[in-house]
Write an enzyme that holds these catalytic residues in place. Sequence first.
Site, PDB file in Angstrom:
ATOM      1  CB  CYS A 136      -0.931  -0.018   1.210  1.00  0.00           C
ATOM      2  SG  CYS A 136      -1.960   1.450   1.321  1.00  0.00           S
ATOM      3  CB  CYS A 139      -0.745   2.679   3.975  1.00  0.00           C
ATOM      4  SG  CYS A 139      -2.160   1.907   3.215  1.00  0.00           S
ATOM      5  CG  ASP A 140       3.016   1.419   4.443  1.00  0.00           C
ATOM      6  OD1 ASP A 140       2.515   1.911   5.467  1.00  0.00           O
ATOM      7  OD2 ASP A 140       2.830   0.246   4.088  1.00  0.00           O
TER       8      ASP A 140
END
Length: 308
Positions: A136, A139-140
């Site tokens: 992801c 997200c990261d």
Amino acid sequence: MENVRNLVIVGAGPAGLTAAIYAGRANLNPLVLSGPLPGGLLTRTSDVENFPGFPDAINGFELMMRLQSQAQKFNIEMVSETIESAELVPGGPHKLKLTSGEELLCKALIIATGAEPRWLGLESEEKFKNLGVSACATCDGAFYRGLEVVVIGGGDSAMEEANFLTRFASHVTVIHRRDSLRASKIMAERALNNPKITFVWNSVVTEVVGNTDVDGVKVRNVQTGEESLIPCKGCFVALGHVPSTKPFAGQIEMDEAGFIQLKGGSAYTSMEGVFAAGDCADKTYRQAITAAGMGCRAAIDAERWLAE
Ligand code: NAP
């Protein structure tokens, strides 16, 4: 029968929430189990440019929050629960066991469990999950400011992740097992024209290497057999998705990959009283808008089936 709900909807992505809007408006008082990722995979994407009605694009998370608040305007109940197992009975009631230990009975069931990321299946990939290996970028990605990263895959997800990661990373290397991309033309061209992205073709990752966190990936050229090491601190795996249908396996018809099979153009599964919608039942289109359309069909089919 006591404590038997009319309708349970499993999943709260575009399919589950659209089904909830329709079923709520039809006064079915559905219970929505929002599962491990409320809002579904769309909450993990950046800008959604192809959902009708948003000419200036909309952030995936925001789109799902809007869908959720729209569903909650109607008579629905939503709980943050995940299904562990299911006992489906032709015509119902179906029994659902939740990871919290609670058990539920329902007359009609809509499965809208979506899909989950496909991984390479390497031991080293498992070892470095959350220590540099991620599925992801939204997200990261921000953890890799000024660092080198790789993206594995050649589909739309991989191109989207690669482009998104150029906002943070010093450089992005896309590693793809073939010499042409599966991604749509617009997504592919955007990545191919991005000066911060380079491509390593005909290559597979054989190992993620590092000590406490990721230092690089070992790559093998599938044509020449040549091995090399690509240094990186982040390794983003974007290999598509597998349907999240395990709790129902063996009880309703699925294809060999686990996608639920539907009857004709309807939302009916092979089990009476069980309907399905979205990515768990769609291996062809897998778009937010098609999932939403399938959710609408599932709610209408369930409503008519309950009325009968
Ligand atoms: P996908 O189209 O199935 O692509 C998966 C990619 O991973 C392919 O390039 C595949 O290689 C590669 N791959 C699969 N297993 C592999 C393995 N074990 N080792 C190495 N490579 C492997 O999945 P996706 O990119 O997630 O897209 C899914 C759907 O969502 C598509 O319909 C796509 O259009 C849609 N989507 C749309 C957008 C958008 O429009 N903004 C964004 C994301 C996704 P091969 O090519 O060799 O098979």
